[in-house]
Design an enzyme around this catalytic site. Structure first.
Site, PDB file in Angstrom:
ATOM      1  N   VAL A   1       0.815  -1.199   0.000  1.00 20.66           N
ATOM      2  CA  VAL A   1       0.000   0.000   0.000  1.00 20.66           C
ATOM      3  C   VAL A   1       0.857   1.261   0.000  1.00 20.66           C
ATOM      4  O   VAL A   1       0.334   2.369  -0.161  1.00 20.66           O
ATOM      5  CB  VAL A   1      -0.938  -0.006   1.222  1.00 20.66           C
ATOM      6  N   GLU A   2       2.180   1.092   0.143  1.00 20.76           N
ATOM      7  CA  GLU A   2       3.059   2.258   0.191  1.00 20.76           C
ATOM      8  C   GLU A   2       3.976   2.307  -1.034  1.00 20.76           C
ATOM      9  O   GLU A   2       3.582   2.789  -2.090  1.00 20.76           O
ATOM     10  CB  GLU A   2       3.844   2.278   1.503  1.00 20.76           C
TER      11      GLU A   2
END
Length: 349
Positions: A139-140
């Site tokens: 997600v990063e």
């Protein structure tokens, strides 16, 4: 009503307004010290198992700003921990790979070296462990260690800089050394000389009268029982909603905090006490990032953690004190990054 009576009333009002905060500067410093509040030291602590040298710090600075550590080539450490905006991104939760929204508010990188552990749930023991997490999180930055190493080795300048930063190593360009270099740079991101620090070091006039009143209230109301130490927080874990659980938008029920690390039922909705240095620069607040006003955040903490109703006037004074925790960061210029080559991996969106 006689003039003499009016004069007496006026004098009484003046005396009341000037004596409402009667504690002396020396007494206030003693109270702050007894409550565990400390001035920021002039130099940061040396990180464990990571000897510092100027070449390593300079390399870490380039890596911190280099978006090519991410799979997309778009997201750098500075994206979510922006040096120019208080060391965070001033968003409720960060935007990562493929425009995904992260689950928690991005903590500031400023003075992070003084925290007991990193992340809201303390899952990283130090800054080099923390540096590895976002790079690999889908997600990063959504990258893999071997891809990071391939990217760095494809650029001769990085190969040379790793060699100078990690001398006597046969293969210095590694994912571990990447994290160590980033840690070395982040250790330098301290903000000394805040008004509070100067006051604690004996400069009576460093803080305003209202900031001093706010400090007194901060101690009296019990805020310092969780937010103490050098970083005015970041030292221990506490349930959010110890006395009264906040609304679900502030405390999302699906995020159980430290429980996700320890799996211990007692750690449900337990989070690391947020460090309060530079807090005036890092709205929105809490791990959910749903509160933008510092006075409102103070009032919520009073109800949720202390069982105390902090009115608007008191919240304003405490917020004013919190503003005295804003320190000074040496100006940091954006670095020129190494040039890519034909073998540099292409961005993956």
């Amino acid at each position: 009503m006689s003039k003499s009576f009016l004069m007496l009333v006026t004098v009484a009002v003046v005396i009341a307004s000037t004596t409402a905060f009667a504690v002396t500067d020396q007494e206030l410093r003693a109270k702050a010290t007894a409550a565990g509040l400390q001035a920021l030291p002039s130099a940061p602590p040396a990180p464990a198992n990571n000897p510092m040298n100027p070449e390593k710090i300079a390399l870490g600075k380039k890596l911190f700003f280099d978006p090519r550590l991410s799979a997309s080539g778009v997201i750098s450490c500075n994206t979510c921990h922006n040096i120019g905006t208080g060391g965070d991104d001033n968003l409720p939760t960060s935007i990562g790979h493929g425009w995904q929204r992260g689950p928690r508010n991005s903590p500031t990188v400023f003075n992070a070296v003084f925290n007991k552990a990193q992340f809201w749930d303390g899952r990283a023991e130090d800054l080099k462990a923390q540096a590895k997490g976002p790079v690999q999180a889908g997600v990063e930055m959504n990258n893999k260690p071997e891809q990071v190493v391939a990217t760095l080795k494809s650029m001769p300048e990085y190969v040379q800089r790793f060699g100078r930063a990690f001398p006597n190593e046969t293969d210095p360009v590694t994912f571990d050394n990447t994290a160590k270099a980033i840690e070395a740079f982040e250790v330098t991101l301290t903000t000394p000389s805040a008004p509070f620090d100067r006051f604690m070091n004996g400069k009576d006039k460093a803080m305003t009268a209202e900031q001093k009143e706010g400090l007194e209230l901060f101690i009296q109301r019990g805020c310092a029982s969780c937010h103490n130490g050098v970083n005015i927080g970041g030292q221990a874990y506490f349930p959010f909603g110890l006395i009264k659980r906040p609304d679900a938008d502030i405390l999302p029920p699906e995020d159980k905090g430290r429980f996700q690390v320890t799996k211990a039922p007692a750690d449900e909705y337990v989070f690391r006490a947020g460090p309060l240095r530079n807090i005036a620069l890092t709205a929105p607040y809490f791990h959910s990032g749903q509160v933008w006003d510092l006075k409102q955040a103070v009032a919520i903490m009073g109800t949720a953690q202390l069982g105390v109703a902090i009115d608007d006037a008191e919240a304003g004074k405490i917020a004013t004190f919190l503003g005295s925790l804003t320190g000074k960061l040496t100006n940091i210029s954006y670095p020129m990054l190494p040039v890519e080559t034909a073998t540099t991996p292409r961005p993956q969106f």
